[in-house]
Design a protein around this motif. Structure first.
Motif, PDB file in Angstrom:
ATOM      1  N   TYR A 294      34.783 -24.678  -1.367  1.00  0.00           N
ATOM      2  CA  TYR A 294      34.631 -23.204  -1.398  1.00  0.00           C
ATOM      3  C   TYR A 294      35.268 -22.117  -1.149  1.00  0.00           C
ATOM      4  CZ  TYR A 294      31.154 -26.439  -4.439  1.00  0.00           C
ATOM      5  OH  TYR A 294      30.308 -27.230  -4.892  1.00  0.00           O
ATOM      6  N   ALA A 295      34.775 -21.043  -0.865  1.00  0.00           N
ATOM      7  CA  ALA A 295      35.743 -20.108  -0.161  1.00  0.00           C
ATOM      8  C   ALA A 295      34.188 -19.844   0.450  1.00  0.00           C
ATOM      9  CB  ALA A 295      35.428 -18.602  -1.216  1.00  0.00           C
ATOM     10  N   VAL A 296      34.601 -19.852   1.914  1.00  0.00           N
ATOM     11  CA  VAL A 296      33.494 -19.414   2.632  1.00  0.00           C
ATOM     12  C   VAL A 296      32.221 -18.002   2.026  1.00  0.00           C
ATOM     13  CG1 VAL A 296      32.905 -18.988   5.459  1.00  0.00           C
ATOM     14  CG2 VAL A 296      35.245 -19.689   4.870  1.00  0.00           C
ATOM     15  N   THR A 297      31.282 -18.473   2.427  1.00  0.00           N
ATOM     16  CA  THR A 297      29.895 -17.686   2.118  1.00  0.00           C
ATOM     17  C   THR A 297      29.328 -17.080   2.257  1.00  0.00           C
ATOM     18  OG1 THR A 297      28.621 -19.688   2.102  1.00  0.00           O
ATOM     19  CG2 THR A 297      29.359 -19.745   0.310  1.00  0.00           C
ATOM     20  N   ASN A 298      28.682 -15.653   2.117  1.00  0.00           N
ATOM     21  CA  ASN A 298      28.065 -15.234   3.081  1.00  0.00           C
ATOM     22  C   ASN A 298      26.570 -15.482   4.484  1.00  0.00           C
ATOM     23  OD1 ASN A 298      28.878 -12.750   2.592  1.00  0.00           O
ATOM     24  ND2 ASN A 298      27.650 -12.413   0.980  1.00  0.00           N
ATOM     25  N   GLU A 299      26.159 -16.415   3.492  1.00  0.00           N
ATOM     26  CA  GLU A 299      25.162 -17.329   4.048  1.00  0.00           C
ATOM     27  C   GLU A 299      26.048 -18.430   5.139  1.00  0.00           C
ATOM     28  OE1 GLU A 299      21.972 -21.247   2.678  1.00  0.00           O
ATOM     29  OE2 GLU A 299      23.695 -21.724   2.598  1.00  0.00           O
TER      30      GLU A 299
ATOM     31  N   GLY B 212      20.386 -11.726  -2.327  1.00  0.00           N
ATOM     32  CA  GLY B 212      19.995 -12.510  -3.060  1.00  0.00           C
ATOM     33  C   GLY B 212      21.420 -12.939  -2.877  1.00  0.00           C
ATOM     34  N   ARG B 213      23.007 -12.814  -2.618  1.00  0.00           N
ATOM     35  CA  ARG B 213      24.276 -12.687  -2.785  1.00  0.00           C
ATOM     36  C   ARG B 213      24.415 -14.344  -1.607  1.00  0.00           C
ATOM     37  NH1 ARG B 213      27.930  -7.734  -3.809  1.00  0.00           N
ATOM     38  NH2 ARG B 213      25.503  -6.458  -2.989  1.00  0.00           N
ATOM     39  N   SER B 214      23.504 -14.797  -0.889  1.00  0.00           N
ATOM     40  CA  SER B 214      23.745 -15.598   0.292  1.00  0.00           C
ATOM     41  C   SER B 214      25.065 -16.865  -0.692  1.00  0.00           C
ATOM     42  CB  SER B 214      23.137 -16.968   0.554  1.00  0.00           C
ATOM     43  OG  SER B 214      22.454 -17.553  -0.597  1.00  0.00           O
ATOM     44  N   GLN B 215      25.078 -16.954  -1.812  1.00  0.00           N
ATOM     45  CA  GLN B 215      26.407 -18.051  -1.487  1.00  0.00           C
ATOM     46  C   GLN B 215      27.759 -17.508  -2.595  1.00  0.00           C
ATOM     47  OE1 GLN B 215      25.784 -21.416  -0.965  1.00  0.00           O
ATOM     48  NE2 GLN B 215      24.580 -20.204  -0.260  1.00  0.00           N
TER      49      GLN B 215
ATOM     50  N   VAL C 244      29.948 -18.963  -5.186  1.00  0.00           N
ATOM     51  CA  VAL C 244      30.630 -19.795  -5.561  1.00  0.00           C
ATOM     52  C   VAL C 244      30.581 -21.308  -6.212  1.00  0.00           C
ATOM     53  CG1 VAL C 244      31.910 -18.954  -3.116  1.00  0.00           C
ATOM     54  CG2 VAL C 244      30.279 -21.334  -3.494  1.00  0.00           C
ATOM     55  N   GLY C 245      32.213 -21.460  -7.109  1.00  0.00           N
ATOM     56  CA  GLY C 245      31.302 -22.751  -8.279  1.00  0.00           C
ATOM     57  C   GLY C 245      30.667 -22.992  -9.461  1.00  0.00           C
ATOM     58  N   GLN C 246      31.111 -21.766  -9.675  1.00  0.00           N
ATOM     59  CA  GLN C 246      29.934 -21.080 -11.145  1.00  0.00           C
ATOM     60  C   GLN C 246      31.672 -21.363 -12.354  1.00  0.00           C
ATOM     61  OE1 GLN C 246      27.168 -19.982 -11.249  1.00  0.00           O
ATOM     62  NE2 GLN C 246      27.241 -20.595  -9.321  1.00  0.00           N
ATOM     63  N   PHE C 247      32.913 -21.881 -12.163  1.00  0.00           N
ATOM     64  CA  PHE C 247      33.873 -22.386 -12.509  1.00  0.00           C
ATOM     65  C   PHE C 247      33.793 -23.341 -12.514  1.00  0.00           C
ATOM     66  CE2 PHE C 247      32.810 -17.597 -12.371  1.00  0.00           C
ATOM     67  CZ  PHE C 247      33.135 -17.483 -13.562  1.00  0.00           C
TER      68      PHE C 247
ATOM     69  N   LEU D 196      38.272 -28.521  -6.110  1.00  0.00           N
ATOM     70  CA  LEU D 196      38.219 -26.826  -5.970  1.00  0.00           C
ATOM     71  C   LEU D 196      37.391 -26.113  -6.248  1.00  0.00           C
ATOM     72  CD1 LEU D 196      41.687 -27.634  -3.478  1.00  0.00           C
ATOM     73  CD2 LEU D 196      39.127 -28.106  -2.737  1.00  0.00           C
ATOM     74  N   PHE D 197      36.924 -24.947  -6.088  1.00  0.00           N
ATOM     75  CA  PHE D 197      36.425 -24.077  -6.720  1.00  0.00           C
ATOM     76  C   PHE D 197      37.069 -22.659  -6.511  1.00  0.00           C
ATOM     77  CE2 PHE D 197      33.391 -27.555  -6.761  1.00  0.00           C
ATOM     78  CZ  PHE D 197      33.207 -27.680  -8.958  1.00  0.00           C
ATOM     79  N   ASP D 198      37.861 -22.043  -7.823  1.00  0.00           N
ATOM     80  CA  ASP D 198      37.856 -20.670  -7.218  1.00  0.00           C
ATOM     81  C   ASP D 198      38.628 -20.113  -6.139  1.00  0.00           C
ATOM     82  OD1 ASP D 198      34.768 -20.451  -8.939  1.00  0.00           O
ATOM     83  OD2 ASP D 198      34.268 -20.254  -6.310  1.00  0.00           O
TER      84      ASP D 198
END
Ligand SMILES: [Ca+2]
Length: 322
Positions: free
Chosen positions: A55-60, A135-138, A216-219, A226-228
């Motif tokens: 996944y792309a690097v997340t806010n978390e 609410g956007r940690s991921q 990340v990972g919704q599609f 690999l996602f996104d």
């Protein structure tokens, strides 16, 4: 070097095998002759095997880096006036680039109709000082300039992919396909990535469910798991930008030849000497009527100092684990 035993042995961090995917090396057809000029010529390219973030690097994940290092991102610092001749010093404030949706059709030839340089916009405040990542940690981290991405990579012991490595991974093993999942943009009507549906930039029909970034990972994942890779956010690569793919690498670059870095300057702003890197994958702002860059071959130039609400990153490791 990957310090996967000591530094990554924190409870919240999973093993590299879970978070990354091994991409076997190979030769592939890179670029495309069927779309924008900068993607051509399509040509054979080879990459060695590497690990890449699933996944792309997340806010978390980025938050963990900031807590550990106290790194201050480029968007949070006042730019040096010497780097920006012609700019009024008062305008040089900590700021980043944010998409602002107009409420009516606008001239698409002028990108200032939707891009705004907002003081106080940064990775924790993606739409400006009043916004937050609660609410956007991921969601993928955004508003990261190249130096921020390099600092994160150094801290976690990974590297930025080259454009060829990124594109090879994005293609997911499909030879010469238009998209990361095949030749049809929405197979059986299914949205395969977070892009823009409707009349960019004023009408977002939200057929994919997301106005801005998505977690990340919704599609669906591509053939490599690999996602996104396509849509959601553009992703930094370590390659300097040039307007075309080099037709062939030659060995005769004399002293007078421009370096790859010099080649990357924006010819439209000759006074501003900020080199540009290649970004890949397109974003939630890519629309059929404006920017069909939701494809593995697509590419754009991003000045190294410039962060924005639609640019993030993922990293690779160029070694096989023992
Ligand atoms: Ca969308």
């Amino acid at each position: 070097m990957l310090h996967h035993s000591a530094e990554l042995a924190k409870p919240a961090v999973r093993s590299i095998e879970e978070d990354m995917v091994w991409i076997p090396g190979g030769t592939f057809l890179m670029g495309s002759d069927r779309h924008y000029q900068e993607e051509s010529p399509s040509h054979s390219a080879a990459v060695d095997g590497f690990w890449i973030d699933r996944y792309a690097v997340t806010n978390e994940q980025f938050e963990r880096f900031i807590s550990a290092t106290n790194h201050v991102t480029a968007a949070e610092r006042t730019p040096n006036p010497e780097d920006y001749p012609g700019f009024v010093p008062e305008l040089l404030k900590p700021a980043s680039i944010v998409f602002s949706k107009p409420d009516h059709p606008v001239d698409r030839r002028n990108h200032y109709n939707w891009w705004t340089y907002i003081p106080g916009a940064d990775w924790r405040h993606p739409e400006g000082p009043e916004s937050s990542i609660e609410g956007r940690s991921q969601h993928p981290v955004v508003h990261v300039a190249y130096e921020d991405v390099e600092a994160y990579a150094k801290w976690i012991g990974k590297e930025l992919p080259t454009e060829a490595e990124w594109e090879f991974a994005a293609r997911g093993g499909l030879e010469h396909a238009e998209y990361a999942w095949g030749d049809e943009f929405t197979p059986s009507g299914k949205q395969m990535a977070n892009t823009w549906q409707g009349e960019f930039p004023w009408q977002n029909l939200l057929a994919d469910g997301y106005e801005r970034t998505a977690p990340v990972g919704q599609f669906p994942a591509n053939g490599y798991g690999l996602f996104d890779m396509i849509g959601n956010v553009w992703e930094w690569t370590c390659d300097w930008y040039s307007a075309h793919h080099p037709a062939a690498k030659t060995c005769c670059g004399g002293a007078s030849a421009k370096t790859d870095l010099e080649q990357s300057y924006d010819p439209r702003t000759p006074d501003i000497r900020i080199p540009r890197k290649v970004i890949k994958g397109g974003s939630f702002l890519c629309a059929p009527v404006y920017c069909r860059r939701y494809r593995p071959a697509a590419r754009m130039a991003q000045p190294v100092d410039t962060s924005a609400c639609h640019v993030g990153f993922r990293l690779i490791v160029r070694q096989q684990l023992a």
